[in-house]
Design an enzyme around this catalytic site. Structure first.
Site, PDB file in Angstrom:
ATOM      1  N   GLU A  36     -10.496  -0.452  -2.518  1.00  0.00           N
ATOM      2  CA  GLU A  36     -10.441   0.796  -1.742  1.00  0.00           C
ATOM      3  C   GLU A  36     -11.212   1.950  -2.362  1.00  0.00           C
ATOM      4  O   GLU A  36     -10.963   2.322  -3.514  1.00  0.00           O
ATOM      5  CB  GLU A  36      -8.977   1.220  -1.553  1.00  0.00           C
ATOM      6  CG  GLU A  36      -8.407   0.763  -0.235  1.00  0.00           C
ATOM      7  CD  GLU A  36      -7.107   1.461   0.106  1.00  0.00           C
ATOM      8  OE1 GLU A  36      -7.076   2.705   0.165  1.00  0.00           O
ATOM      9  OE2 GLU A  36      -6.119   0.750   0.296  1.00  0.00           O
ATOM     10  N   ARG A  37     -12.091   2.480  -1.549  1.00  0.00           N
ATOM     11  CA  ARG A  37     -12.773   3.728  -1.885  1.00  0.00           C
ATOM     12  C   ARG A  37     -11.720   4.819  -2.101  1.00  0.00           C
ATOM     13  O   ARG A  37     -10.737   4.896  -1.356  1.00  0.00           O
ATOM     14  CB  ARG A  37     -13.656   4.077  -0.680  1.00  0.00           C
ATOM     15  CG  ARG A  37     -14.392   5.365  -0.747  1.00  0.00           C
ATOM     16  CD  ARG A  37     -15.206   5.589   0.498  1.00  0.00           C
ATOM     17  NE  ARG A  37     -14.399   6.005   1.648  1.00  0.00           N
ATOM     18  CZ  ARG A  37     -14.875   6.638   2.719  1.00  0.00           C
ATOM     19  NH1 ARG A  37     -16.163   6.886   2.814  1.00  0.00           N
ATOM     20  NH2 ARG A  37     -14.096   6.983   3.723  1.00  0.00           N
TER      21      ARG A  37
ATOM     22  N   ASN B  77       0.910  -1.158   0.000  1.00  0.00           N
ATOM     23  CA  ASN B  77       0.000   0.000   0.000  1.00  0.00           C
ATOM     24  C   ASN B  77       0.944   1.202   0.000  1.00  0.00           C
ATOM     25  O   ASN B  77       1.669   1.416   0.974  1.00  0.00           O
ATOM     26  CB  ASN B  77      -0.835  -0.055   1.276  1.00  0.00           C
ATOM     27  CG  ASN B  77      -2.169   0.656   1.224  1.00  0.00           C
ATOM     28  OD1 ASN B  77      -2.833   0.780   2.238  1.00  0.00           O
ATOM     29  ND2 ASN B  77      -2.618   1.100   0.073  1.00  0.00           N
TER      30      ASN B  77
ATOM     31  N   CYS C  81      -4.633  -3.005   2.863  1.00  0.00           N
ATOM     32  CA  CYS C  81      -5.363  -1.893   3.484  1.00  0.00           C
ATOM     33  C   CYS C  81      -5.342  -2.119   4.994  1.00  0.00           C
ATOM     34  O   CYS C  81      -5.841  -3.152   5.479  1.00  0.00           O
ATOM     35  CB  CYS C  81      -6.795  -1.861   2.952  1.00  0.00           C
ATOM     36  SG  CYS C  81      -7.771  -0.566   3.721  1.00  0.00           S
ATOM     37  N   GLY C  82      -4.761  -1.191   5.732  1.00  0.00           N
ATOM     38  CA  GLY C  82      -4.580  -1.379   7.176  1.00  0.00           C
ATOM     39  C   GLY C  82      -5.871  -1.312   7.963  1.00  0.00           C
ATOM     40  O   GLY C  82      -6.123  -2.147   8.841  1.00  0.00           O
ATOM     41  N   THR C  83      -6.712  -0.300   7.672  1.00  0.00           N
ATOM     42  CA  THR C  83      -8.001  -0.237   8.371  1.00  0.00           C
ATOM     43  C   THR C  83      -8.866  -1.431   7.943  1.00  0.00           C
ATOM     44  O   THR C  83      -9.698  -1.921   8.719  1.00  0.00           O
ATOM     45  CB  THR C  83      -8.740   1.099   8.090  1.00  0.00           C
ATOM     46  OG1 THR C  83      -8.740   1.340   6.679  1.00  0.00           O
ATOM     47  CG2 THR C  83      -8.099   2.264   8.814  1.00  0.00           C
TER      48      THR C  83
ATOM     49  N   ASN D  15      -6.752  10.314  -0.571  1.00  0.00           N
ATOM     50  CA  ASN D  15      -6.767   9.156  -1.463  1.00  0.00           C
ATOM     51  C   ASN D  15      -6.154   9.553  -2.811  1.00  0.00           C
ATOM     52  O   ASN D  15      -6.008  10.746  -3.108  1.00  0.00           O
ATOM     53  CB  ASN D  15      -8.210   8.679  -1.680  1.00  0.00           C
ATOM     54  CG  ASN D  15      -8.697   7.794  -0.552  1.00  0.00           C
ATOM     55  OD1 ASN D  15      -7.962   6.936  -0.073  1.00  0.00           O
ATOM     56  ND2 ASN D  15      -9.940   7.988  -0.138  1.00  0.00           N
TER      57      ASN D  15
ATOM     58  N   CYS E 230      -6.188   6.154   7.416  1.00  0.00           N
ATOM     59  CA  CYS E 230      -5.488   5.149   6.625  1.00  0.00           C
ATOM     60  C   CYS E 230      -4.485   4.445   7.545  1.00  0.00           C
ATOM     61  O   CYS E 230      -3.543   5.079   8.044  1.00  0.00           O
ATOM     62  CB  CYS E 230      -4.765   5.833   5.472  1.00  0.00           C
ATOM     63  SG  CYS E 230      -3.786   4.694   4.482  1.00  0.00           S
ATOM     64  N   GLY E 231      -4.701   3.163   7.794  1.00  0.00           N
ATOM     65  CA  GLY E 231      -3.858   2.426   8.735  1.00  0.00           C
ATOM     66  C   GLY E 231      -2.440   2.222   8.233  1.00  0.00           C
ATOM     67  O   GLY E 231      -1.469   2.490   8.957  1.00  0.00           O
ATOM     68  N   ASN E 232      -2.309   1.756   7.008  1.00  0.00           N
ATOM     69  CA  ASN E 232      -0.958   1.563   6.471  1.00  0.00           C
ATOM     70  C   ASN E 232      -0.263   2.902   6.270  1.00  0.00           C
ATOM     71  O   ASN E 232       0.946   3.032   6.496  1.00  0.00           O
ATOM     72  CB  ASN E 232      -1.015   0.803   5.141  1.00  0.00           C
ATOM     73  CG  ASN E 232      -1.311  -0.669   5.346  1.00  0.00           C
ATOM     74  OD1 ASN E 232      -0.927  -1.237   6.366  1.00  0.00           O
ATOM     75  ND2 ASN E 232      -1.993  -1.281   4.393  1.00  0.00           N
TER      76      ASN E 232
HETATM   77  N1  LIG Z   1      -9.334   4.495   0.968  1.00  0.00           N
HETATM   78  C1  LIG Z   1      -9.788   4.569   2.311  1.00  0.00           C
HETATM   79  C2  LIG Z   1      -8.811   5.066   3.326  1.00  0.00           C
HETATM   80  C3  LIG Z   1      -7.460   4.459   3.200  1.00  0.00           C
HETATM   81  C4  LIG Z   1      -7.331   3.045   3.729  1.00  0.00           C
HETATM   82  C5  LIG Z   1      -5.908   2.633   3.763  1.00  0.00           C
HETATM   83  N2  LIG Z   1      -5.275   2.194   2.602  1.00  0.00           N
HETATM   84  C6  LIG Z   1      -5.525   1.854   4.993  1.00  0.00           C
HETATM   85  O1  LIG Z   1      -4.420   1.292   5.010  1.00  0.00           O
HETATM   86  O2  LIG Z   1      -6.270   1.865   5.960  1.00  0.00           O
HETATM   87  C7  LIG Z   1     -11.046   5.431   2.435  1.00  0.00           C
HETATM   88  O3  LIG Z   1     -11.134   6.494   1.809  1.00  0.00           O
HETATM   89  O4  LIG Z   1     -11.922   5.027   3.189  1.00  0.00           O
END
Ligand SMILES: N[C@@H](CCC[C@H](N)C(=O)O)C(=O)O
Length: 260
Positions: free
Chosen positions: A189-190, A13, A199-201, A65, A74-76
């Site tokens: 991913e949105r 990511n 995606c970390g979250t 984004n 964004c977790g990562n």
């Molecule tokens: N694209 C997501 C937020 C980003 C998530 C990310 N890559 C992660 O690592 O958590 C959104 O707009 O909700």
């Protein structure tokens, strides 16, 4: 004008990082952020992160984004920003920083692994087919049989733009159980509007959803993502998930300048 940037990635990511302590980055310029994240005409990344100053913590995370819009946690990206802050000597091996969903505590291990505390989770919608929860960003979690051959982009977009999530949309995770403590996931991913390598979250949401739906009784979960391995741990008290930690690599890739 020359803009100095750093490129980081956490399990694939990837993020453009900018030291904005001087507060000179044009924050409202959506087109510029989208251009910097463009993989053909710009630097290329899933998102762009500014390291800003903060009055009450070590620094502030401002996350966009790749479509150029500001978004939720964004977790990562948060883990990569901690590694970036360490590289800039803003922090040593431990920090508390501010993000859109509040304060985050994080540590950097001797091996470079970054452990990031995520928000507590109390509300989870569980249905027969999927779970929905917010781990700093909204996440739909759904088990699929053949994860390897699953069309994540097509199916993810159909759910993200379908009736369930309205204008705000959601990130969409497809999951396969490997064993009692291990799950594989692929995420649409949105704001990137595509599958990303991690995606970390999303990994955090999958770990919690799998526990909440009885797929695992463990509170230490390994997540196989397309770009590597993440780990999530938590405490569960009265259906509330606290002390949630997302752990994994966060690596510097290169540094450069770009004309803007
Ligand atoms: N694209 C997501 C937020 C980003 C998530 C990310 N890559 C992660 O690592 O958590 C959104 O707009 O909700």
């Amino acid at each position: 004008m020359q803009l100095e940037f750093y490129k980081y990635q956490g399990t694939g990511n990837d993020f453009v990082m900018i030291d904005n302590r001087s507060n000179t980055f044009p924050k409202e310029n959506t087109q510029l952020v989208a251009h910097l994240c463009d993989r053909r005409f710009g630097i290329g990344a899933d998102g762009l992160i500014l390291l800003d100053t903060d009055a009450t913590s070590d620094f502030r995370m401002v996350y966009y984004n790749s479509d150029g819009n500001l978004s939720s946690m964004c977790g990562n990206g948060g883990r990569c920003l901690v590694a970036f802050a360490k590289k800039l000597n803003v922090i040593q091996n431990e920090t508390t920083f501010m993000a859109t969903d509040g304060l985050h505590h994080a540590t950097v291990g001797a091996d470079g692994i970054v452990s990031l505390q995520m928000i507590d989770v109390a509300e989870i919608k569980n249905t027969q087919d999927y779970s929905f929860l917010n781990t700093g960003s909204p996440h739909h979690v759904q088990i699929v049989e053949d994860l390897k051959h699953f069309n994540v982009k097509e199916n993810g977009a159909a759910i993200r733009y379908g009736n369930l999530y309205g204008q705000a949309g959601s990130n969409i995770n497809f999951v396969k159980k490997i064993d009692e403590t291990t799950f594989s996931l692929r995420t649409y991913e949105r704001g990137v509007e595509d599958e990303t390598l991690a995606c970390g979250t999303g990994a955090t949401a999958v770990a919690i959803a799998m526990n909440a739906t009885g797929q695992t009784n463990s509170n230490e979960i390994n997540l196989n993502v397309e770009g590597g391995k993440l780990a999530v741990s938590f405490d569960k008290v009265n259906e509330k998930y606290t002390n949630v930690f997302l752990k994994g690599p966060a690596e510097f890739v290169f540094k450069g300048t770009i004309e803007i």
